[in-house]
Design an enzyme around this catalytic site. Structure first.
Site, PDB file in Angstrom:
ATOM      1  N   GLY A  54     -72.346  -5.757  21.296  1.00 58.18           N
ATOM      2  CA  GLY A  54     -72.090  -6.403  22.436  1.00 58.18           C
ATOM      3  C   GLY A  54     -72.170  -7.836  22.486  1.00 58.18           C
ATOM      4  O   GLY A  54     -72.404  -8.800  23.518  1.00 58.18           O
ATOM      5  N   SER A  55     -71.515  -8.535  21.262  1.00 60.40           N
ATOM      6  CA  SER A  55     -71.476  -9.671  21.126  1.00 60.40           C
ATOM      7  C   SER A  55     -70.221 -10.371  22.238  1.00 60.40           C
ATOM      8  O   SER A  55     -70.391 -11.611  22.641  1.00 60.40           O
ATOM      9  CB  SER A  55     -71.219 -10.284  19.822  1.00 60.40           C
ATOM     10  OG  SER A  55     -69.929 -10.034  19.527  1.00 60.40           O
ATOM     11  N   LEU A 103     -65.272   2.492  22.783  1.00 62.64           N
ATOM     12  CA  LEU A 103     -64.620   3.200  21.895  1.00 62.64           C
ATOM     13  C   LEU A 103     -63.874   4.541  22.343  1.00 62.64           C
ATOM     14  O   LEU A 103     -62.988   4.971  21.595  1.00 62.64           O
ATOM     15  CB  LEU A 103     -65.539   3.564  20.499  1.00 62.64           C
ATOM     16  CG  LEU A 103     -65.881   2.414  19.806  1.00 62.64           C
ATOM     17  CD1 LEU A 103     -66.571   2.810  18.348  1.00 62.64           C
ATOM     18  CD2 LEU A 103     -64.877   1.863  19.174  1.00 62.64           C
ATOM     19  N   ASN A 151     -58.614  -4.768  27.929  1.00 61.32           N
ATOM     20  CA  ASN A 151     -59.118  -4.339  26.692  1.00 61.32           C
ATOM     21  C   ASN A 151     -58.886  -5.657  25.525  1.00 61.32           C
ATOM     22  O   ASN A 151     -57.872  -6.386  25.827  1.00 61.32           O
ATOM     23  CB  ASN A 151     -58.452  -3.129  25.862  1.00 61.32           C
ATOM     24  CG  ASN A 151     -59.138  -2.698  24.589  1.00 61.32           C
ATOM     25  OD1 ASN A 151     -60.289  -2.748  24.321  1.00 61.32           O
ATOM     26  ND2 ASN A 151     -58.319  -2.339  23.621  1.00 61.32           N
ATOM     27  N   HIS A 178     -58.432  -6.124  21.417  1.00 61.08           N
ATOM     28  CA  HIS A 178     -58.283  -5.443  20.182  1.00 61.08           C
ATOM     29  C   HIS A 178     -58.333  -6.803  18.997  1.00 61.08           C
ATOM     30  O   HIS A 178     -57.788  -7.665  18.939  1.00 61.08           O
ATOM     31  CB  HIS A 178     -56.897  -4.935  20.183  1.00 61.08           C
ATOM     32  CG  HIS A 178     -56.707  -3.935  18.814  1.00 61.08           C
ATOM     33  ND1 HIS A 178     -57.244  -2.583  18.797  1.00 61.08           N
ATOM     34  CD2 HIS A 178     -56.046  -4.274  17.778  1.00 61.08           C
ATOM     35  CE1 HIS A 178     -57.078  -2.240  17.556  1.00 61.08           C
ATOM     36  NE2 HIS A 178     -56.168  -3.181  16.952  1.00 61.08           N
TER      37      HIS A 178
HETATM   38  C1  GRF Z   1     -64.649  -6.505  18.872  1.00 60.07           C
HETATM   39  O1  GRF Z   1     -64.140  -7.025  17.520  1.00 60.07           O
HETATM   40  C2  GRF Z   1     -63.557  -5.898  19.838  1.00 60.07           C
HETATM   41  O2  GRF Z   1     -62.263  -6.530  19.405  1.00 60.07           O
HETATM   42  C3  GRF Z   1     -63.306  -4.611  19.453  1.00 60.07           C
HETATM   43  O3  GRF Z   1     -65.022  -4.228  19.228  1.00 60.07           O
HETATM   44  C4  GRF Z   1     -65.564  -5.271  18.833  1.00 60.07           C
HETATM   45  C5  GRF Z   1     -66.855  -5.387  19.684  1.00 60.07           C
HETATM   46  O4  GRF Z   1     -67.722  -6.259  18.980  1.00 60.07           O
HETATM   47  N1  GRF Z   1     -62.762  -3.833  20.080  1.00 60.07           N
HETATM   48  P1  GRF Z   1     -69.058  -6.446  19.832  1.00 60.07           P
HETATM   49  O5  GRF Z   1     -69.720  -5.291  20.220  1.00 60.07           O
HETATM   50  O6  GRF Z   1     -68.592  -7.265  21.216  1.00 60.07           O
HETATM   51  O7  GRF Z   1     -69.917  -7.547  18.822  1.00 60.07           O
END
Ligand code: GRF
Length: 188
Positions: free
Chosen positions: A13-14, A85, A102, A104
């Protein structure tokens, strides 16, 4: 009048944290709900710390009319996938046209599609010997990673980069550009 943003996230969740922090300075936009498909996802701790309601969904409920109706009742301006996911069901794509966004961690259309998430993406970029990578923020449609592109940002892939260092570069791009892109979309 408040503008609601709903976040869907499966992991740490960063990105969710970056969006929540950035919107603290926004005059009217707020994250109103965080949805996760994993009950132990780090993003749920962020929701708790920030006093944001959260909901863990199983696959059946995620595909149900009831979930769609619950989301509709919140009248979100955007539904944002911040490291989520599961594929978004057609029922939701149709209910929220041009409202599901989204991010990516690569330059689509390359290195996208089913199974291309997290370190798999960075591994593939490194294996292909690419000299640059980046992020793609795009609308969600019925096919993985293929909706209209809103923004791309790039970074250099150095000869010394490995999966972790590339992931860090990508996260830095994401944390800067994702909240700002959402803010831009809210103004449209
Ligand atoms: C990110 O790199 C995003 O591009 C991908 O999943 C990752 C999620 O990272 N879809 P976080 O959980 O937000 O740290």
């Amino acid at each position: 009048m408040n503008t609601n943003i709903i976040l869907f996230a499966s992991g740490k969740g960063s990105n969710a944290a970056a969006i929540i922090d950035y919107l603290k300075l926004h005059p009217f936009a707020r994250v109103s709900l965080i949805v996760s498909n994993k009950k132990d996802a780090g993003v749920l701790n962020i929701a708790a710390q920030e006093n944001i309601p959260s909901k863990v969904v199983d696959k059946e409920f995620f595909h149900s009319q009831e979930f769609k109706l619950q989301l509709q009742s919140l009248k979100p301006s955007l539904i944002v996938l911040a490291g989520f996911l599961w594929k978004i069901p057609e029922v939701l794509v149709k209910a929220f046209p041009e409202k599901i966004i989204n991010i990516h961690p690569a330059l689509l259309p390359d290195f996208g599609g089913k199974g291309m998430y997290g370190h798999h993406v960075h591994d593939a970029v490194l294996k292909a010997g690419k000299k640059e990578s980046g992020i793609t923020i795009h609308y969600v449609n019925e096919v993985y990673d293929s909706g209209g592109i809103i923004l791309q940002a790039r970074c250099v892939v150095a000869p010394s980069d490995d999966t972790d260092s590339l992931a860090q570069k990508i996260h830095r791009l994401e944390h800067f550009f994702f909240p700002r892109t959402l803010e831009f979309l809210l103004k449209q």
